[in-house]
Design a protein around this motif. Structure first.
Motif, PDB file in Angstrom:
ATOM      1  N   ASN A  61      42.791  37.350  44.205  1.00  0.00           N
ATOM      2  CA  ASN A  61      43.747  36.364  43.696  1.00  0.00           C
ATOM      3  C   ASN A  61      42.988  35.147  43.126  1.00  0.00           C
ATOM      4  O   ASN A  61      42.225  34.499  43.839  1.00  0.00           O
ATOM      5  CB  ASN A  61      44.692  35.931  44.825  1.00  0.00           C
ATOM      6  N   GLU A  62      43.212  34.822  41.850  1.00  0.00           N
ATOM      7  CA  GLU A  62      42.435  33.757  41.218  1.00  0.00           C
ATOM      8  C   GLU A  62      42.746  32.366  41.770  1.00  0.00           C
ATOM      9  O   GLU A  62      41.881  31.495  41.813  1.00  0.00           O
ATOM     10  CB  GLU A  62      42.652  33.758  39.698  1.00  0.00           C
ATOM     11  N   GLU A  63      43.999  32.170  42.250  1.00  0.00           N
ATOM     12  CA  GLU A  63      44.400  30.828  42.652  1.00  0.00           C
ATOM     13  C   GLU A  63      43.617  30.320  43.849  1.00  0.00           C
ATOM     14  O   GLU A  63      43.307  29.125  43.929  1.00  0.00           O
ATOM     15  CB  GLU A  63      45.897  30.796  42.945  1.00  0.00           C
TER      16      GLU A  63
ATOM     17  N   VAL B 253      37.479  39.344  39.840  1.00  0.00           N
ATOM     18  CA  VAL B 253      38.624  38.534  39.402  1.00  0.00           C
ATOM     19  C   VAL B 253      38.449  38.180  37.929  1.00  0.00           C
ATOM     20  O   VAL B 253      37.453  37.562  37.529  1.00  0.00           O
ATOM     21  CB  VAL B 253      38.747  37.241  40.248  1.00  0.00           C
ATOM     22  N   GLU B 254      39.385  38.577  37.108  1.00  0.00           N
ATOM     23  CA  GLU B 254      39.368  38.273  35.675  1.00  0.00           C
ATOM     24  C   GLU B 254      40.270  37.067  35.443  1.00  0.00           C
ATOM     25  O   GLU B 254      41.497  37.184  35.473  1.00  0.00           O
ATOM     26  CB  GLU B 254      39.865  39.476  34.868  1.00  0.00           C
ATOM     27  N   SER B 255      39.659  35.912  35.243  1.00  0.00           N
ATOM     28  CA  SER B 255      40.451  34.683  35.116  1.00  0.00           C
ATOM     29  C   SER B 255      39.940  33.845  33.951  1.00  0.00           C
ATOM     30  O   SER B 255      38.801  33.378  33.959  1.00  0.00           O
ATOM     31  CB  SER B 255      40.364  33.863  36.404  1.00  0.00           C
ATOM     32  N   HIS B 256      40.791  33.663  32.952  1.00  0.00           N
ATOM     33  CA  HIS B 256      40.432  32.787  31.838  1.00  0.00           C
ATOM     34  C   HIS B 256      40.133  31.376  32.326  1.00  0.00           C
ATOM     35  O   HIS B 256      39.209  30.715  31.840  1.00  0.00           O
ATOM     36  CB  HIS B 256      41.576  32.742  30.820  1.00  0.00           C
ATOM     37  N   GLU B 257      40.937  30.902  33.268  1.00  0.00           N
ATOM     38  CA  GLU B 257      40.769  29.529  33.741  1.00  0.00           C
ATOM     39  C   GLU B 257      39.429  29.341  34.440  1.00  0.00           C
ATOM     40  O   GLU B 257      38.754  28.327  34.244  1.00  0.00           O
ATOM     41  CB  GLU B 257      41.923  29.152  34.679  1.00  0.00           C
TER      42      GLU B 257
END
Length: 546
Positions: free
Chosen positions: A73-75, A105-109
């Motif tokens: 989970n990115e958050e 985790v693939e996260s643009h942010e």
């Protein structure tokens, strides 16, 4: 009695979340975890509650509890990242991003955040290059995957800061990429953050306070309350010479951050300027108050005594000024301190002591403020005040013999001309002029540049006008050959516009002195024509006055 049912407890947790009862949320999450220690969402919402309560350590601890259950989970990574950024623990922040990458985790942010973290951690040109390459790849991917405008704006903004024109590791800083990327960020989204970046750029690197002010005021209008924004707005007002507004904004800086060192002395300096302009005592008192306040908050340095001494000198409280500068010298005997003590002693008519101080300023290894030529001119004024022409001439002959630079040699020669002329030794004055310029004959050009030639003509004519009490016919005989050089000057206007303008201006002044206003006006018009098109003309004020 509440049922031990996770669905029921989660429903209750969401109600607490809606009511922003964060401490109660933590208790509810712990109760859920007692029932099922592997229930990820209990850790997820517990971490959220801790972040809302600004409990930094608990946010990080809960991150690890959540990650042990589920690391995808990115958050949870973003929350831990925000904590480490807030505390400027950038290595720890980078470690959080690395853990996300390891977990797949693939996260643009997170990718965008990494640009800023790598920027903060770059300690060499190689580190900077790695960060710059990464930023370019991230932005290309964001475009390819059609990321949101907000994320692209943030990515370009971080890339702009990475390419900061003042960064010693930025090997492309001459290309103004920080401006380019900030403008690109603005295209995607107009935010206070990018307006601040642009305002800072125009103030720090472009020296364009007008453009900086436009962006910074938009920041303020958008609701930004940031000490550096207020600081740059104050600097803009200072550039506009709007001192009242500059002071008001420096005070806003102090309200945001009372430990902001750079605003106290600036407020003192601005009150000093207001005092110099008006001679109103309240401004002097406020200047000293803020200088003292800086010393109380951040420690008294030698420069505090220098600043206070300048006020007392202007107030003509010479004894206080001398006391302050002596204390400053006891802490740091730089060239500026000695120069200023010399000026105080000169005001007290203690000329011999003043000369010693000016000499100490010239000898001082720690340089501050005016140059040696300025000090020699102050020594000259001491001899001139007491009409000690012979002693002054002997002093500057000796200084000329030991002068190490062309500037000092020229200064000494100019002073020797003035001393001999003021003493009435006009032939000696002309000899020193000839040594300075190569010739005092105005029928031909003697100097390599028109600026210096214009100065030569002015200095030679001054001897005839001010000291010889020459007849109008004699003066015209000197002026006409110098004016005949105008045709030669006209051929060099393109290459030396400023120098030729000064030549025309000085000839114009000579004819005005003779009462030949028509010819004087002609030369002034030629000077004005060139000065108007020149990038910089140092004699504009005297030209307009003429």
């Amino acid at each position: 009695m509440e049922p031990d049912n996770i669905d029921f407890l989660m429903h209750r947790l969401m109600l607490l979340r809606d009511r922003k009862e964060y401490q109660a949320m933590v208790g509810q999450c712990e109760r859920i975890l007692e029932l099922d220690g592997s229930f990820f969402w209990a850790c997820f919402y517990m971490q959220e509650a801790y972040e809302e309560m600004r409990m930094a350590q608990e946010v990080v601890d809960t991150f690890y509890r959540a990650k042990r259950i589920y690391g995808g989970n990115e958050e949870i990574y973003l929350r831990a990242l925000r904590v480490f950024k807030a505390y400027r623990q950038y290595k720890d922040a980078l470690d959080i991003i690395s853990q996300a990458e390891e977990a797949g985790v693939e996260s643009h942010e997170l990718m965008v955040e990494k640009i800023g973290i790598l920027d903060r951690l770059a300690e060499s040109v190689e580190d900077w290059q790695e960060a710059d390459d990464y930023a370019g790849k991230v932005i290309a991917r964001l475009k390819e995957e059609e990321a949101s405008a907000e994320l692209l704006a943030d990515a370009y903004l971080k890339w702009a800061y990475l390419n900061d024109s003042g960064d010693k590791n930025n090997k492309l800083k001459g290309q103004k990429l920080d401006l380019k990327y900030a403008m690109k960020s603005l295209e995607y989204k107009d935010t206070a953050a990018v307006r601040y970046c642009l305002g800072r750029y125009y103030m720090e690197f472009d020296r364009n306070p007008g453009e900086a002010y436009t962006h910074l005021k938009l920041c303020e209008k958008m609701g930004m309350k940031y000490e550096w924004m207020y600081f740059y707005i104050a600097r803009c007002h200072e550039s506009f010479k709007d001192w009242n507004q500059a002071i008001a904004y420096y005070k806003k800086v102090m309200e945001c951050n009372p430990e902001f060192n750079d605003c106290y002395w600036r407020i003192g300096w601005l009150y000093r300027n207001k005092f110099y302009r008006t001679l109103l005592q309240p401004y002097a008192d406020k200047a000293i108050y803020y200088y003292n306040l800086q010393g109380e908050k951040f420690g008294v340095a030698a420069d505090h005594f220098r600043k206070r001494a300048t006020i007392y000198l202007k107030m003509k409280e010479y004894d206080k000024a001398l006391e302050e500068i002596n204390e400053g010298l006891a802490r740091d005997g730089d060239s500026g301190m000695w120069l200023f003590k010399g000026q105080i002693l000169r005001a007290l008519n203690r000329y011999d002591e003043a000369v010693v101080c000016f000499e100490n300023s010239i000898k001082a290894e720690d340089r501050f403020g005016e140059d040696d030529a300025f000090c020699y001119n102050k020594i000259f004024q001491c001899f001139l005040r007491e009409k000690r022409w012979e002693e002054g001439t002997a002093y500057f002959k000796k200084a000329l013999e030991t002068a190490e630079t062309e500037e000092i040699k020229d200064t000494c020669l100019k002073i020797l001309v003035d001393l001999e002329a003021d003493a009435g030794h006009l032939e000696e004055a002309l000899k020193w002029l000839e040594k300075r310029y190569g010739s005092v004959d105005l029928s031909f050009r003697s100097c390599s540049t028109w600026e210096k030639e214009a100065q030569r003509i002015e200095d030679v004519l001054d001897i005839w006008y001010e000291f010889r009490f020459s007849t109008e016919e004699e003066l015209r005989e000197k002026c006409e050959p110098a004016a005949a050089l105008a045709q030669e000057a006209a051929e060099d206007e393109k290459d030396e516009p400023e120098g030729c303008a000064l030549y025309y201006q000085n000839i114009g002044e000579a004819y005005f002195y003779l009462g030949d206003y028509e010819r004087g006006l002609y030369f002034f018009e030629q000077a004005f024509r060139l000065a108007e098109g020149a990038e910089e003309y140092d004699y504009s004020k005297s030209l307009y006055k003429s």
